[in-house]
Write an enzyme that holds these catalytic residues in place. Sequence first.
Site, PDB file in Angstrom:
ATOM      1  N   THR A   1       0.872  -1.115   0.094  1.00 56.57           N
ATOM      2  CA  THR A   1       0.081   0.022   0.068  1.00 56.57           C
ATOM      3  C   THR A   1       0.909   1.174   0.015  1.00 56.57           C
ATOM      4  O   THR A   1       0.598   2.362  -0.458  1.00 56.57           O
ATOM      5  CB  THR A   1      -0.982  -0.050   1.434  1.00 56.57           C
ATOM      6  OG1 THR A   1      -1.726  -0.989   0.886  1.00 56.57           O
ATOM      7  CG2 THR A   1      -1.721   1.221   1.522  1.00 56.57           C
TER       8      THR A   1
ATOM      9  N   SER B   1       0.478  -7.272  -1.006  1.00 59.70           N
ATOM     10  CA  SER B   1       1.352  -8.630  -0.278  1.00 59.70           C
ATOM     11  C   SER B   1       0.388  -9.792  -0.345  1.00 59.70           C
ATOM     12  O   SER B   1       0.536 -10.792   0.111  1.00 59.70           O
ATOM     13  CB  SER B   1       1.807  -8.129   1.048  1.00 59.70           C
ATOM     14  OG  SER B   1       0.933  -7.677   2.021  1.00 59.70           O
TER      15      SER B   1
ATOM     16  N   THR C   1       1.401  -4.815   4.208  1.00 61.90           N
ATOM     17  CA  THR C   1       1.074  -5.095   5.676  1.00 61.90           C
ATOM     18  C   THR C   1       0.518  -6.410   5.625  1.00 61.90           C
ATOM     19  O   THR C   1       0.487  -6.776   6.791  1.00 61.90           O
ATOM     20  CB  THR C   1       0.288  -3.728   6.251  1.00 61.90           C
ATOM     21  OG1 THR C   1      -0.888  -3.713   5.618  1.00 61.90           O
ATOM     22  CG2 THR C   1       0.924  -2.398   6.210  1.00 61.90           C
ATOM     23  N   ASP C   2      -0.280  -6.683   4.687  1.00 62.99           N
ATOM     24  CA  ASP C   2      -1.008  -7.720   4.752  1.00 62.99           C
ATOM     25  C   ASP C   2      -0.255  -9.266   5.100  1.00 62.99           C
ATOM     26  O   ASP C   2      -1.021  -9.863   6.085  1.00 62.99           O
ATOM     27  CB  ASP C   2      -1.984  -8.178   3.624  1.00 62.99           C
ATOM     28  CG  ASP C   2      -3.226  -7.087   3.984  1.00 62.99           C
ATOM     29  OD1 ASP C   2      -3.429  -6.391   2.908  1.00 62.99           O
ATOM     30  OD2 ASP C   2      -3.910  -7.045   4.819  1.00 62.99           O
TER      31      ASP C   2
END
Lengths: 161, 161, 161, 161
Positions: free
Chosen positions: A11, A53, A82-83
């Site tokens: 992101t 991700s 971040t995932d």
Amino acid sequence: MEIKFIAVGGTIDKVYFDSLSRYEIGESNINDILKDGRINFKYKVSSILKKDSLDMTDQDRLIIHQAVQAEINDKIIITHGTDTMIETAKVLADIKNKVIVLTGAMEPAKFKSSDAIFNIGFAVAAVQTLPHGVYLAISGKIFTPDNVMKNRILKQFEEKM
Amino acid sequence: MEIKFIAVGGTIDKVYFDSLSRYEIGESNINDILKDGRINFKYKVSSILKKDSLDMTDQDRLIIHQAVQAEINDKIIITHGTDTMIETAKVLADIKNKVIVLTGAMEPAKFKSSDAIFNIGFAVAAVQTLPHGVYLAISGKIFTPDNVMKNRILKQFEEKM
Amino acid sequence: MEIKFIAVGGTIDKVYFDSLSRYEIGESNINDILKDGRINFKYKVSSILKKDSLDMTDQDRLIIHQAVQAEINDKIIITHGTDTMIETAKVLADIKNKVIVLTGAMEPAKFKSSDAIFNIGFAVAAVQTLPHGVYLAISGKIFTPDNVMKNRILKQFEEKM
Amino acid sequence: MEIKFIAVGGTIDKVYFDSLSRYEIGESNINDILKDGRINFKYKVSSILKKDSLDMTDQDRLIIHQAVQAEINDKIIITHGTDTMIETAKVLADIKNKVIVLTGAMEPAKFKSSDAIFNIGFAVAAVQTLPHGVYLAISGKIFTPDNVMKNRILKQFEEKM
């Protein structure tokens, strides 16, 4: 003292394409962020993937592992979605003699209210002060990979219970 | 884990007043910066002075020393003008059992290209990882007070030769 | 003098949702933009749709037509997606005794480099100076609906050849 | 259609110099603002003065008058300090066959919450739609020079009573 930045997507680097009516991962924002941060150290940036991700595969994580392993610098910051940042951190845990800090952002760097700048500043201090090992540096805290989870409701990282 | 922020003035909090055709030191930007940083830790903010650091007196530094000494938290970030940040850091050097990190900005937080957000993110990591002592965290590096100088031409902090 | 703003969606109000890993149309940015513009006139804002203009139907355009027709104010600015802004403008062309200005943005207002603020300022002047009729105000120019096309390659509006 | 921009100083172009601990007038922000505005018209920019308008003299106003008089383009936007924008507008009132729009900002363009972008967008529409004459375009309204005053308390322009 030199820091190596490795951008793999996420992101943090998403941009909006009006012609496609959606977001795609653009160029790394690290250079612009460090410039406004008026930093006074040597650094290099490579962009080795542009993956959201959620779309990362084992093959992608192997590519990241190889890049980190081969890196001469012992201070490495990886900007990552971040995932699945925790998964990638676990894959890197066997790499020795390096301080490896993963960070990213919940909102693209190009947004006015993004957490990107704060997170990069945060990671830049963490990589200079932490002992060798792999860490996540996000939500204003430092985590080891086996001790963290992403709280998707609150959109933040927390220690595992 | 709780961080105490103490704002004492400086460029970081300067605002522009059109009616006066000049700058003044406004409210601390820390809350807004931590909010965009989406941080996940407890913190408190006090604003104890609104001084340009060129105008700081020994009396002001005594006030800062007293506030830091009295603080229950052992993790303290002080936002301070960059011109005499080193002097204030030296005055605080005798305080024990605390991690005291001074930071600030070369350009006001309210500017689009400010270093404020990066520096606060940087200081927030530094205060969590460094051992007890007094530090400057700015220009992307961590300095001890006896080992740093402000390079006014390049507008950055550097190790003393 | 009072201006009515009607928000119907479009890129201008797109936000990024990390949990969904995509954009959605959020609240109208008009109030924030007018506040920073320090404007000195009365205005009202209604948000009647939150549509990407590629998804607009004849029914949606009828809703917009009804809202504009029923509006007491004779100065109306509609924020709209850029992809089918021309189509909506043509549907409104039969409405008499009003200055109706359509604008939007190629990049969401929440982006640092967005055209949203410029376009709203531009539309606010246009609606006060133009004679009754329907206009597009974007790419720094004023167009009538039968005389304009969107150049998707250059991402700008131009007079039809 | 070509617009000529003439920058003469003012808050709009103020920057902060940490080494001097104050604001000075920097380069014109017009190019950056028009770039983010994704405008589609020809334009030129000259910077002929860098004056805070409280410091403007009759001689400065003569320089501005000469530059406007000599300008081939009939569409001219002047970015000017807000404090004496009305005085300069009055001095230009005798120039014929041109649309001359004065604008500026209450907060420097480099500030996150500046009115600069809105005002430039506003002026760009005004200069294309107004008949020949001299106007102030600020606070979201268009004024003629004999009918306006600056309200210093509210920091906005208003019609004279």
